[in-house]
Every structure is written in C-alpha cells, then in structure tokens.
Design a protein around this motif. Structure first.
Motif, mmCIF file in Angstrom:
data_model
loop_
_atom_site.group_PDB
_atom_site.id
_atom_site.type_symbol
_atom_site.label_atom_id
_atom_site.label_comp_id
_atom_site.label_asym_id
_atom_site.label_seq_id
_atom_site.Cartn_x
_atom_site.Cartn_y
_atom_site.Cartn_z
ATOM 1 N N TYR A 1 0.995 -0.885 -0.149
ATOM 2 C CA TYR A 1 0.001 0.056 -0.222
ATOM 3 C C TYR A 1 0.629 1.481 -0.333
ATOM 4 C CZ TYR A 1 -3.988 -2.491 1.226
ATOM 5 O OH TYR A 1 -5.042 -4.064 1.078
ATOM 6 N N THR B 1 -2.922 -6.898 3.067
ATOM 7 C CA THR B 1 -1.919 -5.820 2.122
ATOM 8 C C THR B 1 -1.844 -6.888 0.815
ATOM 9 O OG1 THR B 1 0.121 -6.210 3.194
ATOM 10 C CG2 THR B 1 -1.092 -4.738 4.543
ATOM 11 N N ILE C 1 -9.607 0.561 8.237
ATOM 12 C CA ILE C 1 -8.703 1.779 7.543
ATOM 13 C C ILE C 1 -7.871 2.073 8.428
ATOM 14 C CG2 ILE C 1 -9.384 4.022 7.941
ATOM 15 C CD1 ILE C 1 -12.581 3.172 7.983
ATOM 16 N N MET D 1 -1.729 2.972 4.921
ATOM 17 C CA MET D 1 -2.914 2.348 3.582
ATOM 18 C C MET D 1 -2.774 3.683 2.400
ATOM 19 S SD MET D 1 -4.681 -1.297 4.626
ATOM 20 C CE MET D 1 -4.905 -0.595 5.792
ATOM 21 N N VAL D 2 -3.770 3.983 2.521
ATOM 22 C CA VAL D 2 -4.077 5.483 1.892
ATOM 23 C C VAL D 2 -4.565 6.709 2.090
ATOM 24 C CG1 VAL D 2 -6.117 4.737 1.665
ATOM 25 C CG2 VAL D 2 -5.884 5.346 -0.083
ATOM 26 N N GLU E 1 -9.359 7.677 -1.593
ATOM 27 C CA GLU E 1 -9.049 6.403 -2.199
ATOM 28 C C GLU E 1 -10.429 6.549 -3.441
ATOM 29 O OE1 GLU E 1 -12.838 3.495 -1.010
ATOM 30 O OE2 GLU E 1 -11.582 4.125 0.340
ATOM 31 N N LEU F 1 -8.569 0.186 -3.061
ATOM 32 C CA LEU F 1 -7.299 0.450 -2.658
ATOM 33 C C LEU F 1 -5.493 0.272 -3.309
ATOM 34 C CD1 LEU F 1 -8.199 -0.501 1.220
ATOM 35 C CD2 LEU F 1 -8.881 1.949 -0.120
ATOM 36 N N GLN F 2 -5.474 -0.708 -3.914
ATOM 37 C CA GLN F 2 -4.348 -0.701 -4.806
ATOM 38 C C GLN F 2 -5.120 -1.668 -6.237
ATOM 39 O OE1 GLN F 2 -1.355 -2.056 -2.532
ATOM 40 N NE2 GLN F 2 0.186 -2.645 -4.507
ATOM 41 N N SER G 1 -7.143 -4.757 -3.925
ATOM 42 C CA SER G 1 -7.180 -4.577 -2.866
ATOM 43 C C SER G 1 -8.110 -3.603 -3.084
ATOM 44 C CB SER G 1 -6.459 -4.055 -2.431
ATOM 45 O OG SER G 1 -6.384 -3.837 -0.841
ATOM 46 N N THR G 2 -9.525 -3.782 -2.330
ATOM 47 C CA THR G 2 -10.526 -3.405 -2.426
ATOM 48 C C THR G 2 -11.138 -3.009 -0.995
ATOM 49 O OG1 THR G 2 -12.514 -3.089 -3.538
ATOM 50 C CG2 THR G 2 -12.540 -4.946 -3.191
ATOM 51 N N ARG G 3 -12.124 -2.195 -0.761
ATOM 52 C CA ARG G 3 -12.819 -1.897 0.616
ATOM 53 C C ARG G 3 -14.375 -2.562 0.989
ATOM 54 N NH1 ARG G 3 -11.043 1.070 4.013
ATOM 55 N NH2 ARG G 3 -10.449 2.665 2.136
#
Length: 512
Positions: free
Chosen positions: A32, A97, A132, A136-137, A142, A148-149, A175-177
């Motif tokens: 991240y 991650t 959160i 990471m971000v 976002e 996220l990535q 990578s997603t929320r």
C-alpha cells in the motif's frame, strides 16, 4: 531406486563463480502506498538515476544474440516466508495487504494476505478489507469504486523478454474495501496458501520447462512442505501429466486451472509469480534452509523412485542391469538433424574400447521422464551436443558423474552459461569439448578464412537470427575421434578413481 553407488557428501563440490551484486535504485515502496507529490526537480533527478543504474547492467543482456532464448542474472532478494537475504522487499507483509517486488528484470512476484478471492472471468484476484489505515491510503485519495490498490502481473519468469511476455496472460490483483451490503461468497475455501503461475511461454521445450518453470516452482513453494495449492494460467493437461510426479512432491492438492475454473476460490495467502535464481540452479544463499540444486535432485529421486522400481521390477531385468554395471555406464544423448554427431557409431565403438558400457538414448517428446531419469541416474557419464536435451544433466548423480558437452562452432558462450556452469553447481565433473572448424559440417561450406569458421563471435554479434540460421540449424558434427578419445579417457579415469573400491566398476584395461 537404481544406483551404482550413492555419492558421498565429501565427493560433492559445488562449483560456479561468485555472484556479482547488482545495484538497483528503487524509489517507490511496495504494498500500500501513501501518495506523495514530489517536487519536479527531485522527480527528474530520481528518474534519471534510476535509468542509469537499472539499464546499464542489463545492456549486454538485452543485446546478447542468445537473449531471446535464454535469460540471465541472479536474484538476491527476499521471498516472503522463505528468503530474507540481502533485501527486505516483501520479506514480510501484514494482514490485508498486497506487496509486489518488481526490483528484478527477470521476474515479478506479488504477495497477498487476508480475505482473498479469485475471479477468473475477469482474470482478477481480489483482496477484501474493511481496514481503515492511514498508512495504506491518504484520506480522500481512495478511488471511487473503493479500490485501494491495483497491481498487474504476468506470472512468468522471462519479464525482460517482451516478445514472449506478450503471449502471457495478465492478472489483476485488486485490494478493495469490503462493502457490507455486497456478498462475495466462496465456492471453495482453502486452508493453505496458493501459488499462481503460468505454464505458457516457451513451455514445450524441456530446458525452459525446467529453467523457467519447475525449478522456480520448487524455489517458491518448497517452504510450504506440500501444504500449498498450485493455480495455473494457460493450463496444459499434458504438462500436468508430464510433471505430475514432481508436482505431487511439491503440493498435496490437485492443481487449479484458473482460466477454466470459474468457481470462486478463497485463500488467506497467495503468491503470484515465481522466484528464479540462475540457469538450472538453486542458490543456497537465497534459501531459508540453504537448499541447493542437489536438494532439488533429491526431490527428483523421491518423485521418480516408485515408478523406476516398477520399470525394473522383475528379477531378471535387475540382474542384467547389475551385470552391465561391471563397466562404467556412458549414456549418449543422440540427436537427428541439426547438431547431430554424424560418426556416432565410431563414438560408440571408441567409448567401448576405452572401457565404457554404452547406451544410446534418443528422447522423444512423448518419452516418459521416469525412463530418461532411470537411464541417466544409473549412469556414470553422459555425452551430448549443446541443445535443450542437455537439461537432463539434472538427472545425473551429483558428486560422482561426468558430463561431456560437445560444443559446436558459435555456441561457446551459451553452452558454458546454460549447461556447463549448472553442471558444476550440481556437483558433476564437467568436460566441455569445443569442436574445431574441421569437425563442423560448415567447414565444407565456407572458406577456411571465412568469419563463420574463424570468428563465430562476430557473426553472433549480428543478432540471434544469424546464430540460429548458421550455427544451430545448419551445423552437424563429425568428431575428431583421436582428439575426443582423450576426453573419454579423462572421464573414465575420473569415474574409476571415485569408485576404485567398488568391485562392480572393475572394467577392462584400455590403452590411451
């Protein structure tokens, strides 16, 4: 397992030059990323330095006439959960991650940890997180879709070779929320990690199958002690069948055909891509438990042992093999067409006169690997002309076997780099026989002062097509037998010296 004698550890000497370190300037962190806004001057300066450091060491590699078939270099970076030598990139990652190590020109490798789910229809692997974390971000950065990535990777070990990498399927690692209102059900839940890799590219050539696939798979997955699932892009049934004995000793689970299996497979850890050290070898300094290419050979022993016992199960066959073993066994890997030995019958006769029991082996694409392994693992010496079949040196006994490679004109560098050096690292006695111009069929086609005969390197510098057309596709070899006999005698003396206390190897006397 068929052996004349198990080589003792004190007979095994690992060869090879010491590795030269490569300086790589990396100015972005993996995993991240906290987004930053560098000043223009700093950005340009770092970009310039990156290009200078990265491109210069690889210039020769990319311009080599052999570069489209072979690859170079040794990776000195850490593998998460396995290698943590000299470089910290992705040596450990936290839950939730993605970390991608793209520092080496030969292969990329990405690590995911957390709630991971495959989605083959979109060639994607998703990592869902509700975490959160400011590390990471940054707030407000976002992406709108919750991503996220997003990493892209082609999991094949020839990253530097654009032409073949264009044929390799690409994966999206995302990578997603997690959206509490959307369900992402698992069709298959795995309690062991996955290793994702491609069996495309040059698969079909035995050298590339071992160098680009099987050995890197061993390097990457042996740490898991078979508790790992292999997920394959460009899955081939024949490849899985051909190497099934080896695969079953690296993984205790059936492999997954990523492209055709549309089920959602859920994992907590995934490695995408394979580590690779050097040509046909395993570098102990990069392995957590100091495994070497000799350990890989031991794996082959375990993989093919049961099948070999079946091939020689009747007592008569075993008794015959024991009687034949009274002489050192020499296997000649025979070729047809280009780079064939045209006076092979004379070679067989001369080797027998020296004292060898000779077997001529002509492997076909359909020949069972266990049969080739049985022949070479029970041999004391092997002779072959430079080519992909020399990969079978991996089947010979480390520490007490001799490998004689016949090196046609124009192939000196490739022969030594891709088979000579790996043979020494395996612990074989390596003898390279560079033919003279008169031993090449090209001698009858060109004037004796032509650069084709006098200066092959100058032709190689013109590019791969010249090398292939002249030296690989059109050349055969007629051995100068009095000259070559000296190598046979040297090999015989080496073998009998090692086994002088073994009665079975008391072959007939021979004159030099």
């Amino acid at each position: 397992m068929v052996h004349h004698q198990r080589c003792s550890q004190n007979q095994l000497k690992m060869g090879g030059d010491e590795e030269a370190g490569t300086l790589v300037l990396v100015w972005t962190n993996p995993g991240y990323y906290r987004r930053r806004r560098p000043k223009l001057f700093s950005f340009l300066l770092l970009s310039l330095l990156s290009c200078l450091f990265i491109l210069a060491p690889h210039f020769f590699i990319l311009s080599s006439p052999f570069s489209h078939l072979y690859s170079f270099g040794i990776q000195k970076e850490g593998l998460a959960g396995n290698m943590a030598v000299n470089a910290p990139i992705c040596s450990s990652i936290s839950n939730g991650t993605i970390c991608c190590d793209r520092s080496h020109f030969r292969s990329d490798i990405c690590f995911m940890k957390g709630d991971i789910r495959t989605h083959s229809p979109t060639s994607s692997v998703f990592l869902y997180t509700s975490k959160i974390d400011g590390d990471m971000v940054d707030d407000g950065e976002e992406e709108e879709d919750g991503v996220l990535q997003h990493e892209k990777i082609k999991p094949y070990t020839r990253k530097w070779e654009t032409s073949v990498m264009d044929t390799i399927d690409e994966l999206d690692l995302i990578s997603t929320r997690r959206n509490p209102g959307v369900r992402h059900p698992c069709d298959v839940i795995h309690d062991v990690p996955a290793v994702i890799f491609s069996t495309g590219g040059y698969t079909g050539n035995v050298y590339h199958e071992f160098n680009d696939g099987i050995i890197p798979l061993y390097i990457t997955s042996q740490q898991f002690n078979k508790k790992v699932v292999f997920v394959m892009l460009e899955y081939h049934d024949w490849w899985v069948m051909k190497y099934g004995d080896i695969l079953s000793h690296l993984s205790g689970y059936p492999p997954i055909d990523f492209n055709r299996d549309n089920r959602t497979h859920c994992f907590t850890e995934v490695i995408t891509g394979l580590r690779i050290h050097d040509e046909l070898t395993v570098d102990p300094s990069l392995m957590k438990r100091n495994e070497s290419i000799a350990d890989f050979h031991n794996l082959l022993d375990r993989a093919y042992g049961p099948r070999i016992k079946g091939l020689v199960r009747d007592e008569e066959a075993q008794e015959k093999m024991q009687n034949q073993a009274r002489r050192p066994k020499l296997v000649i890997l025979s070729r047809k067409g280009s780079r064939a030995i045209t006076n092979e019958n004379v070679l067989v006769k001369t080797a027998e006169e020296v004292g060898f029991q000779v077997r001529v082996l002509r492997p076909q694409p359909t020949t069972e690997l266990a049969k080739i392994y049985m022949e070479l693992n029970s041999s004391d010496a092997m002779i072959g002309v430079h080519g992909a079949a020399m990969t079978h040196l991996l089947f010979m006994k480390p520490g007490c076997s001799v490998f004689i490679q016949v090196i046609p004109l124009g192939t000196d560098w490739a022969a030594e780099t891709y088979y000579g050096e790996p043979a020494k690292k395996l612990g074989l006695k390596y003898i390279g026989y560079k033919i003279s111009p008169r031993e090449s069929s090209l001698f009858g086609e060109y004037h004796k002062d032509d650069p084709v005969l006098r200066d092959p390197s100058s032709l190689n510098q013109k590019g791969w097509e010249y090398t292939k057309k002249i030296y690989l596709d059109r050349q055969t070899v007629k051995l100068d037998m009095p000259r070559f006999r000296k190598r046979l005698v040297r090999a015989y003396d080496h073998i009998t010296k090692i086994h002088r206390k073994t009665p079975l190897l008391s072959g007939p006397s021979r004159s030099k």
